[in-house]
Design an enzyme around this catalytic site. Structure first.
Site, short mmCIF file in Angstrom:
data_model
loop_
_atom_site.label_atom_id
_atom_site.label_comp_id
_atom_site.label_asym_id
_atom_site.label_seq_id
_atom_site.Cartn_x
_atom_site.Cartn_y
_atom_site.Cartn_z
N ARG A 95 -3.65 -43.08 16.75
CA ARG A 95 -2.27 -42.59 16.95
C ARG A 95 -2.88 -41.01 17.35
NH1 ARG A 95 1.98 -39.23 13.46
NH2 ARG A 95 3.11 -38.18 15.24
N HIS A 147 3.34 -32.87 19.47
CA HIS A 147 2.98 -32.63 18.17
C HIS A 147 2.97 -31.06 17.79
CE1 HIS A 147 1.02 -34.85 14.61
NE2 HIS A 147 1.12 -33.66 13.98
N GLU A 159 7.79 -34.87 13.56
CA GLU A 159 8.44 -34.07 12.44
C GLU A 159 9.24 -32.89 12.93
OE1 GLU A 159 5.47 -33.04 9.46
OE2 GLU A 159 5.14 -35.05 9.11
N ASN A 216 6.75 -40.27 8.74
CA ASN A 216 5.45 -39.59 8.00
C ASN A 216 6.12 -39.31 6.58
OD1 ASN A 216 4.32 -39.50 10.41
ND2 ASN A 216 4.49 -37.56 10.60
N TYR A 250 4.19 -38.42 2.46
CA TYR A 250 3.06 -37.86 1.75
C TYR A 250 3.40 -37.89 0.13
CZ TYR A 250 0.65 -36.58 6.10
OH TYR A 250 0.12 -36.64 7.24
N GLU A 301 2.24 -41.67 9.27
CA GLU A 301 1.40 -40.86 8.34
C GLU A 301 1.65 -41.01 7.16
OE1 GLU A 301 1.09 -36.69 9.11
OE2 GLU A 301 1.66 -36.89 11.51
C1 NOJ Z 1 2.23 -33.93 9.09
C2 NOJ Z 1 1.94 -33.48 10.34
O1 NOJ Z 1 2.25 -34.40 11.18
C3 NOJ Z 1 0.37 -33.29 10.71
O2 NOJ Z 1 0.00 -32.64 11.66
C4 NOJ Z 1 -0.32 -32.76 9.41
O3 NOJ Z 1 -1.56 -32.34 9.75
C5 NOJ Z 1 0.02 -33.66 7.94
N1 NOJ Z 1 1.30 -33.76 7.91
C6 NOJ Z 1 -0.70 -33.28 6.93
O4 NOJ Z 1 -0.47 -32.05 6.45
#
Ligand code: NOJ
Length: 494
Positions: A97, A142, A188, A328, A330, A397
Site C-alpha cells: 500500500r 493521504h 482517514e 485503519n 490501532y 492499517e
Molecule cells: C494513520 C495514518 O494513516 C498514517 O499516516 C499514520 O502514520 C499512522 N496512522 C500511524 O500513526
C-alpha cells in the site's frame, strides 16, 4: 526492564501463545504492508513537485512538530523505492500500500499541467512491483493537499476542492489503469477534517472547532463519491478494479452494562467512524450525529446545524460508493457516558459527550491513545458487520508505535500476533468477511507531528545517514515467517 514488564503484562492479559488462535489463515487471505508518499518519499520540491500543506506546516509552524523536523527527505523513497520494493518482495507479501502525491502529478493542484517526471516516478514504482509480483494498493489522497489549493481556495472548506480532487482522481485512473486495481480515494477523512480544520493540530492548521471540521467532512465525502462514480462510469468495465475510502477508529469498550455506557460506546463509534461510513454504506449522516449537532447548534445560537445537511440527491449519490470497507485501526479505549458540556463555544468533543480512558494494565505504545487490546479489533469487526452488513473488510492499517525504535521489538511481534489472532477469531468465530491485513508499517517514516520520534516500522531507517539505510528489526523476520506459514503459532490446524 521495561521490556520485561511489558512482556509480563502481555502474558497477564492473555496475549501469551496459548491464547493465540492456532487456525491457518484462509487460503485466499491476503497480507500487505503500507506507507504513504508524504511520510517516506522526500524529494519535496524535486522534478517539478510543489509544496503540500504538510510541507508548508512543517516549514512554517515547526513548533507543531515534536522534533521540529520536516518531511523534505524522509526515507528518500523517491530515490530508494527499489530498495523498498525489494523489502516487500523479501517479506513475501501480496500487497504494497502506497500513496500518490497529488502535488507530484499536478503541481498547481489543477489539471492544467501534468508533471511527467512525477508520472514516471509512479510508473517506475508500479513496474518494479509488477516485476516481483506484488500488487499495489494505491491511496490517492493521504493528507497531502497541494498548498496552492489551500492558499487560493481554502482547501477542504471549499467544495470546489472536491471537484478538483475528482479531476485528479480521473487522471490517475487513466494514467495508471493498467498498473493499479486496488484503489483508495482518501485516507482517514477524520484526521484530515478534525485535526486539519477543527482543532488545527494537523496541517493546514485551521482552527474551527465544531464548524470547519463538519464542512470539511461533507466536502471530503463528496470528493470520494465523485471519484468513485468516475471510476464506475469510465474505468470499471475495462479495468476491473475496486475503490473504497479508508475510515479509522479506535474501539470504544463500554465501561459497564448500563444503558448509558452502552449508548456512549455506540455514540462514539458513530461520531468517529459512522460520520464517514454511514453516508457511504447506509446513506446520510448517522441519526445520532444529526440530532446531537442540531440540538447543540440551536442552543449555541446557530441558525442552522453546524453539520451541513446532505440534499436528497447527494444522499443517493454518495450511498453505495464502495467496493469494500477499508479500515485503519490501532488501539482501544474504555468509555463512559458523561453529562453534556455547558453550552458555550462549539466543539466536536462536546457534541459526542463521552469520557474515554485506558485500563492501567493495558500495554501502550508511545502515544496516549495507544491502548494495546487485540480483542478491541475483534469487537470492532463484529460491530462493522452488525452495522454495515456482510461487506468485505480490508484492514488497511494496524501496527504499534513506540518511541525507542528498539531493534529487538518483541513488543511489536506480540502486538501483531495478538491483533492477527483477533482477525482469525473474527473470521472463524464471528463470520466476519475479512479478506486482507495490511500492517503499518514496513519502514519507519515521518510520523506527521511526531516527526522522526515515533517508530512503527518493521525496518529501522537511519535518518541521520544520507543513505537512509534500512535495517530489518526482529518483527520483520517474524512477519515474513508468519506470511509464509500463514500461522501465528508453532503448529496450526485447518
Ligand atoms: C494513520 C495514518 O494513516 C498514517 O499516516 C499514520 O502514520 C499512522 N496512522 C500511524 O500513526
Amino acid at each position: 526492564m521495561k521490556l520485561f514488564i511489558f512482556v509480563l503484562s502481555l502474558i497477564s492479559l492473555g496475549f501469551a501463545d496459548d491464547e493465540i488462535n492456532s487456525r491457518y489463515f484462509p487460503e485466499n487471505f491476503k497480507f500487505g504492508v503500507a506507507n504513504a508518499a508524504p511520510q517516506i518519499e522526500g524529494g519535496w520540491l524535486e522534478d517539478g513537485k510543489t509544496e503540500t500543506v504538510w510541507d508548508h506546516f512543517a516549514h512554517t509552524r515547526p513548533e507543531m512538530i515534536v522534533d521540529r523536523s520536516t518531511p523534505d527527505i524522509a526515507c528518500d523513497s523517491y530515490h530508494k523505492y527499489k530498495e523498498d520494493v525489494a523489502m516487500v518482495k523479501a517479506m513475501g507479501l501480496d500487497y504494497y500500500r502506497l500513496s500518490i502525491a497529488w502535488a507530484r502529478i499536478l503541481p498547481t493542484g489543477y489539471p492544467d499541467k501534468i508533471n511527467q517526471a512525477g508520472v514516471q516516478y509512479y510508473k517506475n514504482l508500479f513496474a518494479e512491483l509488477k516485476a516481483v509480483n506484488v500488487e499495489p494498493m494505491v491511496t490517492l489522497y493521504h493528507w497531502d493537499l497541494p498548498q496552492s489549493l489551500e492558499d487560493e481556495l481554502g482547501g477542504w472548506l471549499n467544495e470546489t476542492v472536491a471537484d478538483l480532487f475528482a479531476e485528479y482522481a480521473r487522471l490517475c485512473f487513466e494514467l495508471f489503469k493498467d498498473d493499479v486495481k486496488m484503489w483508495i480515494t482518501i485516507n482517514e477523512p477524520k484526521q484530515v477534517c478534525q485535526a486539519g480544520y477543527g482543532t488545527g493540530f494537523f496541517a493546514p492548521g485551521v482552527v474551527s472547532n465544531g464548524v470547519g471540521e463538519y464542512i470539511c467532512t461533507k466536502n471530503v465525502i463528496l470528493a470520494h463519491a465523485k471519484a468513485y462514480h468516475i471510476y464506475d462510469n469510465e474505468f470499471r468495465a475495462a479495468s476491473q478494479g475496486r475503490v473504497a475510502m479508508v475510515v479509522d477508529t479506535t474501539w470504544f469498550e463500554p465501561a459497564s452494562d448500563s444503558a448509558e455506557d452502552q449508548e456512549a460506546s455506540e455514540r462514539a463509534l458513530q461520531f468517529n467512524l459512522g460520520l464517514y461510513a454511514n453516508p457511504i454504506f447506509i446513506g446520510n449522516w448517522p441519526q445520532v450525529v444529526i440530532d446531537r449537532v442540531a440540538q447543540r447548534s440551536a442552543l449555541e445560537g446557530f441558525a442552522t446545524s453546524r453539520l451541513p445537511a446532505f440534499t436528497e440527491e447527494e444522499i443517493a449519490y454518495v450511498k453505495g460508493t464502495y467496493d469494500y470497507l477499508a479500515l485503519n485501526h490501532y488501539a482501544t479505549n474504555m468509555i463512559n457516558a458523561t453529562s453534556d458540556a455547558p453550552i458555550a463555544d462549539p466543539a466536536y468533543w462536546k457534541d459526542i459527550s463521552v469520557v474515554t480512558w485506558k485500563k492501567p494494565e493495558w500495554p501502550s505504545g508511545s502515544a496516549d491513545w495507544f491502548g494495546v487490546v487485540p480483542w478491541g479489533l475483534r469487537h470492532l469487526l463484529v460491530w462493522l458487520k452488525k452495522t454495515y452488513g456482510d461487506v468485505e473488510i480490508v484492514i488497511t492499517e494496524n501496527g504499534l508505535s513506540d518511541t525507542t525504535g528498539i531493534m529487538e521489538d518483541d513488543h511489536r511481534i506480540s502486538y501483531y500476533q495478538g491483533y492477527l489472532s483477533a482477525c482469525l477469531d473474527a473470521i472463524y468465530e464471528d463470520g466476519v468477511n475479512l479478506s486482507t491485513y495490511t500492517a503499518w508499517s514496513i519502514i519507519d517514516d515521518w510520523e506527521w507531528t511526531g516527526g522522526y520520534t515515533s517508530f512503527l516500522g518493521m525496518y529501522y531507517v537511519n535518518f541521520t545517514d544520507p543513505e537512509r539505510t534500512r535495517i530489518p528489526r526482529k518483527s520483520a523476520s517474524w512477519f515474513t515467517n508468519m506470511v509464509a506459514t500463514r500461522c501465528l503459532v508453532d503448529t496450526c490446524t485447518k
